[in-house]
Design a protein around this motif. Structure first.
Motif, short mmCIF file in Angstrom:
data_model
loop_
_atom_site.label_atom_id
_atom_site.label_comp_id
_atom_site.label_asym_id
_atom_site.label_seq_id
_atom_site.Cartn_x
_atom_site.Cartn_y
_atom_site.Cartn_z
N ALA A 1 1.33 3.21 -1.02
CA ALA A 1 1.55 1.58 -0.11
C ALA A 1 -0.33 1.75 0.13
O ALA A 1 -0.97 2.63 0.24
N PHE A 2 -1.05 0.41 -0.70
CA PHE A 2 -2.30 0.07 -0.32
C PHE A 2 -2.32 -1.31 0.46
O PHE A 2 -1.77 -2.22 0.47
N VAL A 3 -3.61 -0.80 0.75
CA VAL A 3 -4.37 -2.22 1.45
C VAL A 3 -5.49 -2.38 0.79
O VAL A 3 -6.22 -2.02 1.05
N ALA A 4 -5.10 -3.58 0.58
CA ALA A 4 -6.60 -4.41 -0.19
C ALA A 4 -7.46 -5.18 0.24
O ALA A 4 -6.76 -6.08 1.57
N LEU B 1 6.94 -4.86 -5.64
CA LEU B 1 5.08 -4.41 -5.13
C LEU B 1 5.93 -5.79 -3.32
O LEU B 1 6.16 -7.04 -3.99
N ILE B 2 5.89 -5.41 -2.50
CA ILE B 2 5.53 -6.52 -1.17
C ILE B 2 4.12 -6.55 -0.99
O ILE B 2 3.24 -5.92 -0.84
N MET C 1 4.56 -3.09 10.30
CA MET C 1 5.31 -4.03 9.67
C MET C 1 5.26 -3.05 8.29
O MET C 1 5.87 -2.95 7.42
N ALA C 2 3.78 -2.71 8.04
CA ALA C 2 3.26 -2.26 6.86
C ALA C 2 4.16 -0.87 6.41
O ALA C 2 4.58 -0.20 5.54
N GLY C 3 3.85 -0.07 7.51
CA GLY C 3 4.47 1.31 7.68
C GLY C 3 5.92 1.10 7.34
O GLY C 3 6.51 1.59 6.74
N ASP C 4 6.45 0.08 8.15
CA ASP C 4 8.12 0.06 8.10
C ASP C 4 8.30 0.04 6.63
O ASP C 4 9.81 0.41 5.80
N VAL D 1 3.20 -2.25 -1.25
CA VAL D 1 2.44 -2.13 0.10
C VAL D 1 1.50 -2.81 0.18
O VAL D 1 0.81 -1.54 0.09
N TRP D 2 0.59 -3.89 -0.28
CA TRP D 2 -0.33 -4.83 0.13
C TRP D 2 -0.84 -5.46 1.14
O TRP D 2 0.16 -6.01 1.27
#
Length: 281
Positions: A250-253, A2-3, A23-26, A35-36
């Protein structure tokens, strides 16, 4: 793996996690891990962050990882934190929480990152305060008396420089032409980290400045990805293309409350498929 990524903006409310969306997409497309992109409460007009709120949010995000590990198929023992500028400060802080005394904000961490990548991080809050780096950013973050004075007791539990040593591997990326956070801050931190026996690498980036990390096709972005891949999976290119269209979530919280942390899927919640991509990530 997990990044976790943390945005910068001198902790000011006007700057949000969307600074790190590209950057999250890359990282997601590289298929090195999930990715979080974490949000946290900030200071300034309309903000309700500072000390302890900003630190509580970041600590809450890190300690929430075991609860989502199964759903997102991530290894909670293999966590990397990347932060830019003020986010670099918070990223480094996550790797040093074990040094905090019981009862301090962020003490007794559930998750310790294996690697922290600081992109022009504000790694020494006392130095930033004394040299007026970011203007009144540090007094705004830590709280100050009339006249902008910060109580010195607030630096030891919040400033990564004063929290060394750490067992977390540290990579400091810093452009030589950075005019927002001087290279000297990372150089000084690197010397101190080495003196205290830490695994710390300093990579100076010629010809670029503070914001090149946020732009595509720059040395700063490429070096971030290179160090990430080298640490997580040296043979990543071959291994990833052997996988059959499994993709990687990938997720964003948002972490707007330290007690009620809502993990929400955002723009990167779709699975990424690279079946038509023949290039190395």
């Amino acid at each position: 793996p997990l990044i976790v990524i943390l945005h910068g903006g001198f902790w000011q409310n006007q700057y949000r996690k969307d600074l790190m969306t590209d950057m999250a997409g890359d990282i997601a497309l590289s298929r090195l891990g999930a990715v979080w992109n974490v949000e946290y409460r900030r200071v300034g007009r309309g903000g309700d962050g500072g000390y302890p709120e900003t630190f509580l949010d970041v600590a809450a995000a890190m300690d929430y990882i075991p609860k989502i590990a199964s759903e997102y198929a991530v290894d909670p023992t293999n966590v990397v934190v990347i932060g830019h500028s003020a986010g670099g400060h918070l990223a480094a802080w996550t790797g040093m929480r074990t040094s905090l005394p019981s009862g301090a904000v962020g003490a007794n961490p559930q998750i310790i990152p294996s690697l922290v990548i600081s992109q022009s991080g504000v790694l020494d809050l006392r130095q930033a305060y004394e040299k007026f780096i970011g203007g009144y950013a540090v007094p705004s973050l830590l709280g100050s008396s009339q006249g902008g004075r910060v109580d010195p007791v607030k630096f030891p539990p919040t400033s990564p420089y004063e929290m060394l040593p750490t067992k977390t591997k540290l990579v400091l990326l810093h452009p030589e032409k950075d005019q927002a956070v001087p290279l000297e801050m990372s150089e000084r931190f690197h010397r101190r980290a080495q003196e205290t026996g830490c695994d710390c690498t300093l990579q100076k980036i010629p010809g670029e400045g503070h914001f090149h990390f946020l732009q595509e096709d720059t040395q700063s972005r490429h070096l971030t990805m290179a160090y990430l891949q080298q640490f997580l999976e040296p043979g990543a290119s071959k291994k990833h293309h052997e996988r059959e269209n499994k993709g990687m979530k990938a997720f964003v919280a948002a972490t707007n409350d330290p007690d009620i942390l809502r993990a929400t899927q955002d723009a990167f919640s779709e699975k990424f498929s690279l079946k038509n991509d023949t290039t190395s990530p």
